[in-house]
Write an enzyme that holds these catalytic residues in place. Structure first.
Site, short mmCIF file in Angstrom:
data_model
loop_
_atom_site.label_atom_id
_atom_site.label_comp_id
_atom_site.label_asym_id
_atom_site.label_seq_id
_atom_site.Cartn_x
_atom_site.Cartn_y
_atom_site.Cartn_z
N ARG A 1 33.31 26.75 31.35
CA ARG A 1 33.20 25.44 31.99
C ARG A 1 31.88 25.27 32.75
O ARG A 1 31.39 24.16 32.92
CB ARG A 1 34.37 25.29 32.97
CG ARG A 1 34.61 23.88 33.41
CD ARG A 1 35.97 23.74 34.02
NE ARG A 1 36.23 24.88 34.91
CZ ARG A 1 37.37 25.08 35.54
NH1 ARG A 1 38.37 24.24 35.37
NH2 ARG A 1 37.57 26.11 36.34
N LYS B 1 51.27 50.49 41.47
CA LYS B 1 49.96 50.30 42.11
C LYS B 1 49.96 50.99 43.47
O LYS B 1 51.01 51.17 44.08
CB LYS B 1 49.69 48.81 42.29
CG LYS B 1 49.61 48.07 40.95
CD LYS B 1 48.40 47.19 40.88
CE LYS B 1 48.29 46.48 39.55
NZ LYS B 1 47.23 47.00 38.71
N HIS C 1 51.74 48.04 27.84
CA HIS C 1 51.13 49.38 27.79
C HIS C 1 52.17 50.52 27.68
O HIS C 1 52.07 51.38 26.82
CB HIS C 1 50.26 49.64 29.02
CG HIS C 1 49.21 48.60 29.27
ND1 HIS C 1 48.57 47.93 28.25
CD2 HIS C 1 48.67 48.12 30.41
CE1 HIS C 1 47.69 47.09 28.77
NE2 HIS C 1 47.73 47.18 30.08
C1 BG6 Z 1 45.77 45.85 32.86
C2 BG6 Z 1 46.60 45.36 34.00
O1 BG6 Z 1 46.32 45.47 31.64
O2 BG6 Z 1 45.67 47.25 32.92
C3 BG6 Z 1 46.04 45.83 35.34
O3 BG6 Z 1 46.67 43.95 33.99
C4 BG6 Z 1 45.84 47.32 35.33
O4 BG6 Z 1 46.90 45.46 36.42
C5 BG6 Z 1 45.06 47.75 34.09
O5 BG6 Z 1 45.14 47.69 36.51
C6 BG6 Z 1 44.99 49.26 33.98
O6 BG6 Z 1 44.12 49.60 32.94
P1 BG6 Z 1 43.35 50.99 32.92
O7 BG6 Z 1 42.62 50.96 31.63
O8 BG6 Z 1 42.48 51.02 34.13
O9 BG6 Z 1 44.42 52.03 32.98
#
Ligand code: BG6
Length: 487
Positions: free
Chosen positions: A51, A334, A242
């Site tokens: 944008r 987290k 994941h």
């Molecule tokens: C992302 C999440 O998909 O993966 C994040 O939205 C997370 O919240 C991140 O921190 C972690 O990825 P990585 O590659 O740092 O383990």
């Protein structure tokens, strides 16, 4: 040995959301690294759209800053950085009004390039609109690939609706749903370990494996993404994608070929074999609370109140012949003690102990598949403690650390996005999620999320801890323990 980098065909990559966080932190640095490695051919173009009212020069300046922050190699190799920046072109596009697409389409009409990919690096609620606008303007042309990030929907109904909307613009074989965990080096290595070696397959089942633990622990908090995160929580942000993908790759049957649909068919079978979880007995939730180690979630996300879980632990059962009786424990959170992503395959105890108790404990073997940090695979076993002193047993491990191997060749660990972006250009969907997989994952997760709506809010846990007590209770109830999350 096959060459390490094979140049792709000439391509045009359109990044919608070119000034956003994902583009700056991940996409531009990953493309730069591949360019620096010689994988991007002369004539390939990267077209940014967003944008902001910028010209090519202003976007290149922003991209240069992004490289400085997220691709340290750019400073070491200014020539490569300059060449990369020269590939960037920018056009202003407003997804709200739909203005600007024509200028982008005109640019793409220039002859010379073949493969085309449109990467929607924008908020998920904009995917359907952005895809429609791109298709109507001819930017998402027949033959072009469309790339979207997770989260894909926020429940089963939403994922189905989004699948239908996007599939009205591109066929499934041109739709690339990213789960960046699949691009991680160790995740691919898990497939090599299982399917390029004959050693593990005979013991890869409930007869020999006691349980599997999948941990994705983060030390960071919500990092300024409070608005998104509070709607998602750990379940939608991490587990649905994941962690379930890691479970699939650990649990799946050998595919008949390392090819997109063969691999995804097997993952889908695992997701469909997941036993519906009991939200009371099979799940625990937590939210990080302020403590000496830092502020809590509410402060981080700038909220007065929230019942969003920043930690989830689950017990999953894969109801099929291979896994009957072997639970999979998943946990992610987290602001935990440390950053650790790993899969631990815990083997059963030796059937009969021949050594006297005085020899020391004989721990069951375990295979640790470490995604980060210290990417590698480690087989933990028991040996005789070397040297004199009689028969004393001691733990020892066989270590395969991938980083050392890459370092020896003067290479760093590639970011997941490097691999995934090149796969999009090459047209290889093996490491991307298919629509039915995403839906099957939501089908398992949805009832748990729904039950949580009527349950007590998540249990608080201290910043810098290993998570809430509930996670311990969940695994202790089965007479097992979580692996430590090192600080
Ligand atoms: C992302 C999440 O998909 O993966 C994040 O939205 C997370 O919240 C991140 O921190 C972690 O990825 P990585 O590659 O740092 O383990």
């Amino acid at each position: 040995m096959t060459a390490r980098t094979i140049q792709t065909a000439v391509f045009d990559l359109v990044v919608v959301g070119a000034t956003g966080d994902l583009a700056r932190r991940k996409l531009l640095p990953a493309l730069f690294q591949r360019d620096r490695a010689g994988q991007i051919p002369e004539g390939a173009r990267i077209l940014g759209a967003a944008r902001a009212d910028l010209d090519d020069g202003a976007w290149r300046a922003q991209a240069a800053e992004a490289l400085q922050a997220w691709a340290p190699d750019a400073a070491r190799d200014p020539e490569a950085a300059a060449r990369f920046l020269g590939r960037l072109t920018y056009r202003q596009v407003d997804l709200e009004s739909g203005a600007g697409w024509d200028a982008l389409a005109a640019l793409l009409r220039q002859p010379g390039s073949q493969a085309r990919a449109v990467y929607l690096a924008v908020a998920p609620h904009l995917y359907a609109d952005a895809a429609r606008q791109a298709a109507e303007a001819g930017v998402l042309s027949p033959g072009a690939r469309l790339v979207v990030e997770k989260p894909f929907g926020s429940d089963l109904a939403g994922a189905r609706a989004l699948n239908a909307e996007l599939l009205a613009r591109v066929e499934e074989r041109r739709l690339y749903r990213i789960d960046h965990y699949l691009g991680k080096e160790t995740v691919q290595n898990l497939m090599a370990l299982r399917f390029a070696n004959a050693l593990f397959e005979p013991v890869w089942n409930a007869r020999h494996i006691d349980h599997v633990q999948i941990t994705v622990a983060e030390s960071v908090g919500v990092e300024g993404r409070g608005g998104y995160y509070d709607r998602a929580g750990a379940m939608r942000d991490m587990v649905q994608n994941h962690l379930l993908q890691l479970l699939c790759l650990t649990a799946m049957e050998p595919p008949y070929r390392f090819e997109a649909d063969a691999v995804r068919d097997e993952k889908l079978k695992v997701l469909r074999a997941l036993r519906p979880a009991d939200p009371e007995a099979d799940a625990a939730r937590g939210q990080y609370a302020a403590g000496p180690a830092g502020p809590g979630y509410l402060e981080d996300a700038a909220l007065d109140a929230s019942s969003t879980a920043t930690f989830v632990a689950l017990r999953a059962h894969v109801d099929n012949w291979r896994w009957n009786g072997t639970p999979f424990y998943l946990r992610t959170g987290k602001r935990l003690r440390g950053r650790l992503s790993e899969i631990v395959v815990q083997f059963r105890e030796a059937p009969h102990a021949i050594f006297p108790a005085a020899a020391g404990p004989q721990r069951p073997d375990a295979l640790r598949i470490r995604l980060q940090p210290d990417e590698g695979i480690r087989l933990e076993m028991t040996i005789k403690d070397p040297g004199p002193g009689g028969m004393r047993l001691a733990p020892a491990s066989l270590d395969m650390t991938f980083a050392d191997r890459l370092e020896a060749q003067g290479l760093g660990m590639p970011d997941a996005y490097e691999r995934l972006m090149m796969d999009v250009i090459r047209g290889d969907q093996t490491l991307f999620m298919r629509g039915d997989e995403v839906e099957a994952a939501w089908a398992w997760v949805d009832p748990i999320l729904a039950a949580w709506e009527d349950m007590e809010p998540p249990e608080p846990y201290d910043v810098g801890s290993s998570g809430p007590e509930g996670a311990l209770r969940l695994i202790h109830a089965d007479g097992r323990r979580w692996r430590e999350i090192a600080a």
